[in-house]
Design a protein around this motif. Structure first.
Motif, PDB file in Angstrom:
ATOM      1  N   LYS A  98       0.841  -1.201   0.000  1.00 14.25           N
ATOM      2  CA  LYS A  98       0.000   0.000   0.000  1.00 14.25           C
ATOM      3  C   LYS A  98       0.873   1.247   0.000  1.00 14.25           C
ATOM      4  CE  LYS A  98      -3.623   2.578   0.206  1.00 14.25           C
ATOM      5  NZ  LYS A  98      -4.493   2.742  -0.969  1.00 14.25           N
ATOM      6  N   HIS A 125       2.202   1.621  -3.456  1.00 15.70           N
ATOM      7  CA  HIS A 125       1.154   2.175  -4.312  1.00 15.70           C
ATOM      8  C   HIS A 125       1.089   3.692  -4.154  1.00 15.70           C
ATOM      9  CE1 HIS A 125      -3.003   3.172  -5.486  1.00 15.70           C
ATOM     10  NE2 HIS A 125      -2.989   2.086  -6.230  1.00 15.70           N
ATOM     11  N   ASN A 126       1.090   4.156  -2.915  1.00 17.63           N
ATOM     12  CA  ASN A 126       1.036   5.603  -2.674  1.00 17.63           C
ATOM     13  C   ASN A 126       2.284   6.298  -3.198  1.00 17.63           C
ATOM     14  OD1 ASN A 126      -1.484   5.496  -1.447  1.00 17.63           O
ATOM     15  ND2 ASN A 126      -0.640   5.254   0.613  1.00 17.63           N
ATOM     16  N   ASP A 153      -9.829   5.832   0.402  1.00 13.20           N
ATOM     17  CA  ASP A 153      -8.426   5.991   0.039  1.00 13.20           C
ATOM     18  C   ASP A 153      -8.126   7.481   0.029  1.00 13.20           C
ATOM     19  OD1 ASP A 153      -6.275   6.566  -2.003  1.00 13.20           O
ATOM     20  OD2 ASP A 153      -6.174   4.383  -2.095  1.00 13.20           O
ATOM     21  N   ASP A 177      -6.411  -5.868   0.175  1.00  9.89           N
ATOM     22  CA  ASP A 177      -4.992  -5.521   0.096  1.00  9.89           C
ATOM     23  C   ASP A 177      -4.752  -4.068   0.477  1.00  9.89           C
ATOM     24  OD1 ASP A 177      -6.171  -4.395  -2.143  1.00  9.89           O
ATOM     25  OD2 ASP A 177      -4.430  -4.718  -3.440  1.00  9.89           O
ATOM     26  N   ASP A 178      -5.725  -3.441   1.165  1.00 14.99           N
ATOM     27  CA  ASP A 178      -5.616  -2.018   1.497  1.00 14.99           C
ATOM     28  C   ASP A 178      -5.870  -1.813   2.988  1.00 14.99           C
ATOM     29  OD1 ASP A 178      -5.572   0.692   1.636  1.00 14.99           O
ATOM     30  OD2 ASP A 178      -7.280   1.049   0.315  1.00 14.99           O
ATOM     31  N   ASP A 191      -4.942   0.482   4.764  1.00 15.28           N
ATOM     32  CA  ASP A 191      -5.102   1.895   5.049  1.00 15.28           C
ATOM     33  C   ASP A 191      -6.564   2.323   5.024  1.00 15.28           C
ATOM     34  OD1 ASP A 191      -3.504   4.052   5.767  1.00 15.28           O
ATOM     35  OD2 ASP A 191      -3.566   4.932   3.765  1.00 15.28           O
TER      36      ASP A 191
END
Length: 416
Positions: free
Chosen positions: A85, A88-89, A242, A275-276, A278
């Motif tokens: 994650k 990704h960010n 998100d 898978d997140d 956050d």
């Protein structure tokens, strides 16, 4: 082996009414040389987010034209997904501390998965950064990385301002592949050295539960079950929780809207992807920003909100919003346009492909601009409906799953 995702069957012929006979004929022609080919798609998760939605349609459609397609997902862990994650960010521009222990944890988990991968595939497509390094560990395995197997990386995220340290870690893994596929040309970093780079925007499935036509009374009743007054105007954003989707910014824009349209309501709804990790933090921040406001509704799959509910919410809304700060594509934009609703979208990534400013919605760069455009659309429902109708035709022309299927068949055929 990796975890195989079970899928419902889909038949290409069912798409004739929406895509047209000519498109179906092109697909069958492109598929003919690939009949019997074995194609494996690998992603991080089978649920939540756009990649999972795409593959749930794309893989069955590949099967329907004679391709032996499978979809498998990684065996991950909380630590692995927390790291990916952050990756990704970072690839979307966030500043993170990309430490050697994080790199080691990522590579060790990918090695574990590489050892589980079965051979015999003609094509392997890996989606986004999570499984990206698989090929690195399989280069010396002729059954998986030899001349008979072509590897493709599909990047679904916006790398225009990617964190350079993180990108340089992953770039060599990308360049091991035979081809890469991106949503837009501007997403591709200039440092990438590959012979085959393609640009295919994602698409929606017009026959999925989320996009099938629903009767208006049914949408009204379903929406009321969540405590929303369908007699008052509804502003709605559908997205994962998100930070790049900016749900707090949407709330701030809505409060400006309500100063001009006092009876307006806001609905934020979306799924929590596996898978997140956050997502729950962003949910809490959004709930804090809501501050108990009874006209701001926060919903997710944890409230039994699934595809049918999302479909109804999108149809019942007066205005759809997708105020993303970064966006790989934003399937929810095409979903809303397909249902004849205008969209106020952030001027980011793939939203710019879908929303033509002033034609089927508006592109905005700030909270204030978002609020202003929502107010404009609420004040002109006839004009809003006209924009929505134009949006539906744009999706029909450019963003249906049949177009994406044809793109991929042509790519695979060219790599054989």
């Amino acid at each position: 082996m990796l975890e195989r995702v079970p899928l419902l069957e889909k038949e290409l012929e069912q798409y004739g009414n929406v895509a047209g006979a000519d498109t179906l004929a092109e697909i069958r022609e492109a598929a003919q040389p690939l009949r019997g080919a074995r194609v494996l798609h690998i992603s991080a998760t089978a649920y939540g987010g756009g990649v999972a939605e795409l593959l749930a349609t794309h893989v069955p459609l590949l099967r329907s034209v004679g391709v032996e397609a499978e979809w498998q997902v990684l065996h991950g862990s909380d630590e692995f997904f927390a790291i990916t994650k952050q990756v990704h960010n970072a690839l979307q521009g966030a500043d993170i501390d990309w430490t050697p222990p994080m790199q080691r944890t990522y590579l060790e988990r990918i090695l574990d998965n590489a050892l589980l991968l079965e051979d015999g595939w003609d094509f392997v497509v890996v989606h986004d950064p999570q499984p990206l390094a698989l090929l690195h560990f399989l280069r010396d395995n002729p059954a998986l990385a030899g001349e008979s197997t072509r590897w493709i990386w599909r990047c679904h995220i916006d790398l225009t301002v990617a964190n350079p340290t993180v990108w340089e870690f992953f770039r060599p893994f990308v360049e091991l592949h035979d081809a890469s596929v991106w949503t837009m040309p501007e997403f591709v970093p200039a440092s990438l050295k590959m012979d085959r780079v393609e640009h295919y925007p994602p698409c929606i499935d017009p026959l999925s539960v989320k996009n099938l036509d629903l009767a208006h009374p049914f949408c009204v009743e379903l929406t009321r079950q969540y405590g929303i007054d369908t007699k008052r105007p509804i502003v709605c954003q559908i997205s994962r929780y998100d930070p790049w989707k900016d749900p707090v910014g949407v709330i701030e824009a809505f409060r400006i809207v309500r100063d001009h349209v006092p009876d307006a309501q806001l609905l934020l709804a979306g799924s929590m992807a596996t898978d997140d990790p956050d997502g729950f933090r962003v949910w809490e921040e959004t709930e804090e920003a809501r501050a108990g406001d009874r006209d701001i509704h926060l919903l997710s799959n944890l409230h039994q909100v699934g595809s049918v509910q999302i479909n109804a919410f999108q149809r019942i809304a007066a205005v759809m919003v997708q105020k993303s700060l970064r966006e790989g594509f934003g399937l929810t934009v095409s979903e809303a346009l397909w249902k004849g609703r205008p969209v106020v979208g952030g001027r980011a990534g793939g939203i710019k492909l879908q929303v033509i400013d002033g034609y089927n919605g508006f592109l905005v760069d700030s909270i204030e601009a978002c609020a202003r455009r929502v107010i404009d659309l609420l004040a002109d429902p006839v004009g809003a409906d006209a924009m929505g109708s134009q949006g539906r035709e744009r999706v029909r022309e450019h963003f249906l799953a049949t177009r994406e299927l044809l793109d991929w068949l042509r790519l695979l055929g060219g790599l054989r």
